[in-house]
Design a protein around this motif. Structure first.
Motif, mmCIF file in Angstrom:
data_model
loop_
_atom_site.group_PDB
_atom_site.id
_atom_site.type_symbol
_atom_site.label_atom_id
_atom_site.label_comp_id
_atom_site.label_asym_id
_atom_site.label_seq_id
_atom_site.Cartn_x
_atom_site.Cartn_y
_atom_site.Cartn_z
ATOM 1 N N LEU A 188 0.672 -1.245 0.004
ATOM 2 C CA LEU A 188 -0.134 0.087 0.044
ATOM 3 C C LEU A 188 0.870 1.312 -0.030
ATOM 4 O O LEU A 188 0.446 2.362 -0.356
ATOM 5 N N LYS A 189 1.842 1.176 0.459
ATOM 6 C CA LYS A 189 2.868 2.279 0.819
ATOM 7 C C LYS A 189 3.507 2.665 -0.492
ATOM 8 O O LYS A 189 3.789 3.893 -0.963
ATOM 9 N N LEU A 190 3.829 1.490 -1.450
ATOM 10 C CA LEU A 190 4.195 1.658 -2.735
ATOM 11 C C LEU A 190 3.274 2.441 -3.694
ATOM 12 O O LEU A 190 3.766 3.095 -4.616
ATOM 13 N N VAL A 191 1.973 2.230 -3.608
ATOM 14 C CA VAL A 191 0.855 2.958 -4.208
ATOM 15 C C VAL A 191 0.540 4.149 -3.915
ATOM 16 O O VAL A 191 -0.326 4.581 -4.026
ATOM 17 N N GLY A 192 1.081 4.441 -2.586
ATOM 18 C CA GLY A 192 0.754 5.736 -1.761
ATOM 19 C C GLY A 192 -0.423 5.850 -1.113
ATOM 20 O O GLY A 192 -1.142 6.779 -0.806
ATOM 21 N N LEU A 193 -1.042 4.674 -0.612
ATOM 22 C CA LEU A 193 -2.200 4.453 0.205
ATOM 23 C C LEU A 193 -2.204 4.001 1.519
ATOM 24 O O LEU A 193 -3.017 3.354 2.121
ATOM 25 N N GLU A 194 -0.844 4.132 2.136
ATOM 26 C CA GLU A 194 -0.724 3.451 3.480
ATOM 27 C C GLU A 194 -1.660 4.177 4.590
ATOM 28 O O GLU A 194 -1.784 3.430 5.704
ATOM 29 N N ASN A 195 -2.115 5.160 4.205
ATOM 30 C CA ASN A 195 -2.903 5.849 5.046
ATOM 31 C C ASN A 195 -4.363 5.483 5.013
ATOM 32 O O ASN A 195 -5.379 5.939 5.624
ATOM 33 N N PHE A 196 -4.775 4.603 4.020
ATOM 34 C CA PHE A 196 -6.040 4.239 3.760
ATOM 35 C C PHE A 196 -6.248 3.010 3.914
ATOM 36 O O PHE A 196 -7.403 2.544 3.360
ATOM 37 N N GLN A 197 -5.665 2.206 4.978
ATOM 38 C CA GLN A 197 -6.133 1.086 5.143
ATOM 39 C C GLN A 197 -7.316 0.411 5.633
ATOM 40 O O GLN A 197 -7.841 -0.533 5.165
ATOM 41 N N ALA A 198 -7.794 1.410 6.389
ATOM 42 C CA ALA A 198 -9.076 1.040 7.061
ATOM 43 C C ALA A 198 -10.278 1.462 6.192
ATOM 44 O O ALA A 198 -11.667 1.641 6.480
ATOM 45 N N ALA A 199 -10.141 2.333 4.928
ATOM 46 C CA ALA A 199 -11.235 2.695 4.393
ATOM 47 C C ALA A 199 -11.867 1.835 3.473
ATOM 48 O O ALA A 199 -11.186 0.780 3.241
ATOM 49 N N TYR A 200 -13.045 1.878 3.201
ATOM 50 C CA TYR A 200 -13.787 1.193 2.045
ATOM 51 C C TYR A 200 -13.634 1.490 0.812
ATOM 52 O O TYR A 200 -13.664 2.817 0.705
ATOM 53 N N PRO A 201 -13.891 0.742 -0.215
ATOM 54 C CA PRO A 201 -13.498 1.303 -1.432
ATOM 55 C C PRO A 201 -14.469 2.327 -2.027
ATOM 56 O O PRO A 201 -14.163 3.337 -2.783
ATOM 57 N N ARG A 202 -15.979 2.435 -1.435
ATOM 58 C CA ARG A 202 -16.594 3.522 -1.989
ATOM 59 C C ARG A 202 -16.082 4.884 -1.734
ATOM 60 O O ARG A 202 -16.651 5.903 -2.038
ATOM 61 N N GLU A 203 -15.455 4.835 -0.473
ATOM 62 C CA GLU A 203 -14.556 6.263 0.022
ATOM 63 C C GLU A 203 -13.419 6.787 -1.005
ATOM 64 O O GLU A 203 -13.046 7.676 -0.700
ATOM 65 N N LEU A 204 -13.171 5.902 -1.941
ATOM 66 C CA LEU A 204 -12.058 6.111 -2.911
ATOM 67 C C LEU A 204 -12.400 6.620 -4.008
ATOM 68 O O LEU A 204 -13.412 6.174 -4.579
ATOM 69 N N SER A 205 -11.452 7.340 -4.625
ATOM 70 C CA SER A 205 -11.708 7.906 -6.001
ATOM 71 C C SER A 205 -11.481 6.781 -6.978
ATOM 72 O O SER A 205 -10.821 5.703 -6.631
ATOM 73 N N GLY A 206 -11.777 7.012 -8.381
ATOM 74 C CA GLY A 206 -11.408 5.788 -9.474
ATOM 75 C C GLY A 206 -10.125 5.793 -9.218
ATOM 76 O O GLY A 206 -9.630 4.454 -9.355
ATOM 77 N N GLY A 207 -9.010 6.628 -9.228
ATOM 78 C CA GLY A 207 -7.883 6.186 -9.373
ATOM 79 C C GLY A 207 -7.039 5.618 -8.294
ATOM 80 O O GLY A 207 -6.392 4.645 -8.234
ATOM 81 N N MET A 208 -7.421 5.890 -6.967
ATOM 82 C CA MET A 208 -7.137 5.370 -5.772
ATOM 83 C C MET A 208 -7.445 4.009 -5.668
ATOM 84 O O MET A 208 -6.969 2.932 -5.318
#
Lengths: 257, 285
Positions: A120-140
């Protein structure tokens, strides 16, 4: 980076033919050797069997004729896949989604917690581990999908037009990031696309396919060394490669018509 | 050019947004107060109509008499309500167990689905009122016969919804599970079951209401032969005796049960889906 000719082969497809019911010939006499470390783009018009090639390699489908051979055999961790859609489980958090390949192998979460964090760190999302997909943008969402494909450190990652549904700015950003990722985990990528520009920017090998029946008609080499940065997009070299690829694609479309 | 000089010093108030916030606040309050007012006025109108026109209680009892009946007949109504509740809850529970188990069997085996699904439909489309007398003959215990009736009615929406839900998983995810070599059990546990959850919960809401309807119908048909069962039997008996106060009291309690069942199943559905499912989302705007 090892020159293409000196790379050891990873996978060979020899005389592959795939015929669907109703005598639709999706692939005819397809020959392709994928080398370790290749960033190989499959470029071609719709209906040329690009996605069929990926389905054959991932063993979701079997060739009517011919053989696919993994040099040195295929291990269970050898493959990662990214689809055109992010294909995340909406009921699971980002971390649980990335955990999926391990979970299906019966590995406990605790033992791979660090791998999941790293991916997740490699794709820059290490701070979104607990998020659900619907909270993310298409790119994320697509980044999560990529993290899931590479978390097991597979030898080969298959990508089926993963950025086709994204806006251009996001796509450029993800193109750059993908190159960094590939360098970081040192794997082989087969990337299906219908965009000449994307294939030239990303890959060192472009395999151009024609439709009806699906087959390889050209193979180009993009010898610009990695790392490639945003300024590569405006270089004369890039323009020359896109012209060559465009001509090859034009021929593929002409042949098909 | 300097824009900053012209900028207003007071914080900007967007009239449209302020109006929207006001409207939302009023809506939140009105959602509860308006129906409550309607109820109060209806009861008042009912009371006035009965007293002014001197309507005899065996034609239409006033709200005071009904309230009095609930209090006076509580010793009779409470056990009846417990029986109806037990009937409904057990029927719903067995409907969940049977419906989910059969749905899983159907999705695991095409042959099982082809063989048995038509009979599940036949069981559903045959009116339960027509089956009840038969059950009364073959099943000795009136409670058990009534339970079977209520179960037949409640079980189909669970079966049907869960079957559709188990088959509704994303095709690419199916492929991904295949690529990673998922076992049948893993596929069911981590893909099919979560995909089916919203469908199952939709079925549960319908089945909750139907279980009560099934229980009431069963009591009407089976409880008639002097084997007083629950609230519906009490209601029927009260109508024979022209005890309309008690009849209305029973009716109100049955209706309350329906409301409580709906509230509980809605709450379960909300809690299970609120984190991820579209149906449970609060839109920001």
């Amino acid at each position: 980076m090892t020159p293409i000719a000196q790379r050891p082969p990873l996978l060979t497809m020899s005389h592959i033919e795939k015929t669907f019911s109703g005598d639709v010939v999706a692939l005819k006499d397809m020959n392709l050797t994928v080398n370790e470390g290749d960033f190989l783009s499959l470029l071609g018009p719709s209906g040329c069997g690009k996605s069929t090639v990926l389905r054959l390699i991932s063993d979701l489908m079997h060739p009517t004729r011919g053989k696919i051979n993994w040099v040195g055999g295929q291990g269970s961790d050898d493959l990662g896949v990214v689809f055109q859609e992010p294909t995340l489980m909406p009921w699971a958090t980002v971390a649980q989604n990335v955990f999926l390949p391990f979970r299906l192998k019966g590995v406990s979460y605790a033992s791979v917690r660090d791998d999941i964090f790293e991916a997740l760190k490699l794709v820059g999302l290490e701070n979104f581990q607990a998020a659900y997909p619907r909270e993310l943008s298409g790119g994320m969402k697509m980044r999560v999908s990529i993290a899931r494909a590479m978390v097991t450190k597979p030898r080969l990652i298959l990508m089926d037009e993963p950025f086709a549904a994204l806006d251009e700015i996001t796509r450029f950003k993800l193109n750059n990031d993908l190159l960094e990722l590939k360098a970081a985990i040192d794997c082989t990528v087969i990337f299906v696309t219908h965009s000449v520009f994307e294939s030239v920017f990303l890959s060192d090998r472009i395999v151009v396919m024609a439709a009806r029946p699906g087959r390889v008609i050209h193979e180009l080499e993009v010898d610009t060394p990695y790392p490639r940065h945003e300024d590569f997009r405006t270089s004369a070299e890039y323009a020359a490669h896109t012209r060559a690829a465009s001509e090859a694609l034009g021929e593929a479309i002409g042949v098909a018509a | 050019m300097t824009i900053a000089d012209d900028a207003p010093l007071a914080p900007v108030v967007d009239e449209e947004e302020a109006a929207r916030a006001r409207r939302d606040r009023i809506n939140r309050i009105a959602k509860w107060t308006l129906p409550s007012l309607v109820m109060v006025f209806s009861i008042l109108a009912w009371h006035l109509y009965v007293t002014i026109n001197d309507i005899p209680h065996y034609i239409l009892p006033g709200p005071m008499l009904v309230a009095q009946s609930i209090i006076d007949d509580w010793g009779l109504l409470w056990p009846a309500m417990l029986t109806t509740t037990r009937l409904t809850v057990l029927a719903l529970l067995f409907a969940i167990l049977g419906g989910v188990a059969l749905a899983v069997a159907f999705t695991q085996s095409r042959w099982a689905e082809m063989s048995f699904f038509p009979y599940a439909v036949i069981l559903q489309v045959t009116p339960v009122v027509a089956i009840a007398p038969l059950l009364q003959i073959y099943v000795e215990s009136a409670f058990l016969a009534a339970l079977l009736c209520a179960w037949i009615v409640a079980f189909f929406p669970i079966l049907s919804n869960t079957t559709i839900g188990l088959k509704s998983a994303d095709h690419n995810l199916e492929d991904l599970f295949t690529i990673y070599g998922a076992t049948r059990w893993q596929r069911l546990r981590y893909l099919a079951a979560p995909s089916a959850l919203p469908y199952f919960l939709g079925g549960l809401k319908i089945a909750g209401g139907l279980a009560l309807i099934g229980a009431v119908v069963a009591e009407f048909v089976i409880g008639r032969a002097g084997t007083g069962l629950g609230l519906a039997s009490t209601l029927l008996e009260a109508s024979y005796r022209f005890n309309f106060g008690r009849l209305y009291a029973a009716l109100i309690l049955i209706s309350t049960m329906g409301i409580v069942i709906f509230a509980i199943t809605s709450l379960i559905s909300h809690l299970a889906l609120r984190k991820w499912h579209e149906s449970a989302l609060n839109r920001d705007t």
